[in-house]
Write a protein that holds these residues in place. Structure first.
Motif, PDB file in Angstrom:
ATOM      1  N   ALA A  78       0.831  -1.203   0.000  1.00 13.90           N
ATOM      2  CA  ALA A  78       0.000   0.000   0.000  1.00 13.90           C
ATOM      3  C   ALA A  78       0.864   1.251   0.000  1.00 13.90           C
ATOM      4  CB  ALA A  78      -0.924   0.001   1.218  1.00 13.90           C
ATOM      5  N   HIS A  83      -2.383   7.065  -2.526  1.00 15.53           N
ATOM      6  CA  HIS A  83      -3.728   6.470  -2.631  1.00 15.53           C
ATOM      7  C   HIS A  83      -3.748   5.328  -3.644  1.00 15.53           C
ATOM      8  CE1 HIS A  83      -5.324   9.742  -0.153  1.00 15.53           C
ATOM      9  NE2 HIS A  83      -4.628  10.564  -0.912  1.00 15.53           N
ATOM     10  N   THR A  84      -2.719   4.484  -3.565  1.00 16.18           N
ATOM     11  CA  THR A  84      -2.539   3.408  -4.534  1.00 16.18           C
ATOM     12  C   THR A  84      -2.081   2.139  -3.825  1.00 16.18           C
ATOM     13  OG1 THR A  84      -1.876   5.007  -6.236  1.00 16.18           O
ATOM     14  CG2 THR A  84      -1.287   2.705  -6.631  1.00 16.18           C
ATOM     15  N   VAL A  98      -4.522  -1.197  -7.529  1.00 15.94           N
ATOM     16  CA  VAL A  98      -5.765  -0.525  -7.132  1.00 15.94           C
ATOM     17  C   VAL A  98      -5.446   0.952  -6.969  1.00 15.94           C
ATOM     18  CG1 VAL A  98      -7.662  -0.414  -5.486  1.00 15.94           C
ATOM     19  CG2 VAL A  98      -6.474  -2.587  -5.855  1.00 15.94           C
ATOM     20  N   THR A 101      -7.484   4.621  -3.344  1.00 13.74           N
ATOM     21  CA  THR A 101      -7.702   3.786  -2.158  1.00 13.74           C
ATOM     22  C   THR A 101      -8.028   4.586  -0.902  1.00 13.74           C
ATOM     23  OG1 THR A 101      -5.363   3.819  -1.536  1.00 13.74           O
ATOM     24  CG2 THR A 101      -6.074   2.086  -3.055  1.00 13.74           C
ATOM     25  N   ALA A 104      -5.110   4.013   1.829  1.00 13.97           N
ATOM     26  CA  ALA A 104      -4.892   2.673   2.390  1.00 13.97           C
ATOM     27  C   ALA A 104      -3.455   2.544   2.876  1.00 13.97           C
ATOM     28  CB  ALA A 104      -5.198   1.608   1.352  1.00 13.97           C
ATOM     29  N   VAL A 107      -3.108  -3.637   3.788  1.00 17.34           N
ATOM     30  CA  VAL A 107      -4.099  -4.369   2.996  1.00 17.34           C
ATOM     31  C   VAL A 107      -4.053  -5.837   3.370  1.00 17.34           C
ATOM     32  CG1 VAL A 107      -2.462  -4.717   1.097  1.00 17.34           C
ATOM     33  CG2 VAL A 107      -4.920  -4.813   0.639  1.00 17.34           C
ATOM     34  N   GLN A 119      -8.133   2.412   5.673  1.00 16.73           N
ATOM     35  CA  GLN A 119      -8.118   3.601   4.826  1.00 16.73           C
ATOM     36  C   GLN A 119      -7.951   4.849   5.694  1.00 16.73           C
ATOM     37  OE1 GLN A 119     -11.804   1.850   2.777  1.00 16.73           O
ATOM     38  NE2 GLN A 119     -10.907   3.104   1.143  1.00 16.73           N
ATOM     39  N   VAL A 141     -11.698  -2.541  -0.867  1.00 17.53           N
ATOM     40  CA  VAL A 141     -11.244  -1.654  -1.944  1.00 17.53           C
ATOM     41  C   VAL A 141     -11.101  -2.371  -3.282  1.00 17.53           C
ATOM     42  CG1 VAL A 141     -10.072  -0.100  -0.349  1.00 17.53           C
ATOM     43  CG2 VAL A 141      -8.792  -2.001  -1.364  1.00 17.53           C
ATOM     44  N   TYR A 142     -11.231  -3.697  -3.294  1.00 17.49           N
ATOM     45  CA  TYR A 142     -11.112  -4.457  -4.532  1.00 17.49           C
ATOM     46  C   TYR A 142     -11.813  -5.792  -4.347  1.00 17.49           C
ATOM     47  CZ  TYR A 142      -8.936  -7.093  -8.347  1.00 17.49           C
ATOM     48  OH  TYR A 142      -8.721  -7.857  -9.462  1.00 17.49           O
ATOM     49  N   ARG A 147     -16.608  -2.446  -3.652  1.00 24.11           N
ATOM     50  CA  ARG A 147     -16.130  -1.419  -2.713  1.00 24.11           C
ATOM     51  C   ARG A 147     -17.235  -1.054  -1.727  1.00 24.11           C
ATOM     52  NH1 ARG A 147     -11.606   2.891  -3.926  1.00 24.11           N
ATOM     53  NH2 ARG A 147     -10.340   1.775  -5.472  1.00 24.11           N
TER      54      ARG A 147
END
Length: 255
Positions: A78, A83-84, A98, A101, A104, A107, A119, A141-142, A147
């Motif tokens: 993460a 934010h990826t 992703v 996020t 995040a 994860v 998050q 988130v995935y 979501r």
């Protein structure tokens, strides 16, 4: 399948390094100057050889946190500020897995293959005095189609800065936000302890024991049939000070 390599994140100037320890026949401890600190590989029978060599496998301008392995040999990590969630495959190629996020910072992959994340939205201290109106939360988130928010408050009080989350096969979610909590499917958020400041959380492979790190101590709790916890006790003391985050392998060894 036993753990055959250890993936860790090591703080360094300009971001974080993901470092890989691979089994090696060499008997002398080797380190790389690029790592922030010299690291001694003591060896774990059946997992990693004594004297294994550390190899830098990723470095970027943004951070890397919350590493989790996938069945194909790749790892996800993460990036809170970006934010990826990125994917580093077995050949060393990395890509955005992703996006959006909402900060995040860690994860986990549940038994359905969904990614559940802590998050932190826009609460990073590096943002300074910039306004932050997006509530922190634990959420899926995935995949994109699934979501959703799992929890964003405790008894009406917003979460502060959640750190980690794990999910059992009955969809009970255990997470940390300075303290430790769990949520049964469709139920309310329940606090495990009012006083235990948490620095890591892990669930045994058979999902009967929940481990919680708190400073130099690791606590163990029995998990009840409905996902609750009971019989809290001290499990281990860390000899070198405070721990931060935990992982567990298929044989139940806690890291």
């Amino acid at each position: 399948m036993k753990l055959r390599r250890l993936i860790v994140t090591v703080s360094c100037v300009g971001g974080f390094i993901a470092a890989l320890a691979q089994a090696s026949p060499a008997q002398e401890v080797q380190t790389r100057e690029s790592l922030a600190h010299g690291v001694k590989i003591a060896g774990i029978p059946g997992v990693i050889a004594s004297g294994a060599e550390w190899e830098q496998v990723w470095q970027g301008l943004d951070n890397a946190d919350g590493v989790v392995g996938m069945a194909d040999g790749s790892v996800l990590f993460a990036q809170e500020q970006a934010h990826t969630i990125r994917k580093l495959d077995a050949d060393g190629y990395d890509s955005a897995f992703v996006i959006n996020t909402e900060g995040a910072g860690s994860v986990t992959i549940d038994y359905k293959g969904r990614l559940v994340a802590a998050q932190k939205t826009c609460t990073d201290s590096g943002r300074g005095d910039q306004p932050c109106n997006s509530p922190t939360k634990i959420g899926v988130v995935y995949p994109e189609s699934e979501r959703r928010v799992i929890a964003d408050n405790y008894k009406g009080t917003p979460l502060e800065r959640p750190s980690e989350a794990i999910v059992d096969k009955n969809d009970t979610v255990y997470f940390t936000d300075e303290l430790a909590y769990y949520i049964k499917p469709g139920g309310e958020t329940i606090r495990i302890s009012d006083t235990m400041r948490v620095s890591g959380i892990a669930l045994s492979p058979d999902e009967t024991i929940l481990y919680i790190g708190s400073g130099s101590l690791v606590h163990a709790f029995d998990v009840t049939a409905d996902g609750g916890v009971t019989n809290g006790r001290e499990f281990a003391t860390l000899p070198d000070g405070n721990g931060n985050a935990m992982a567990i392998d298929n044989d139940g060894r806690l890291y």
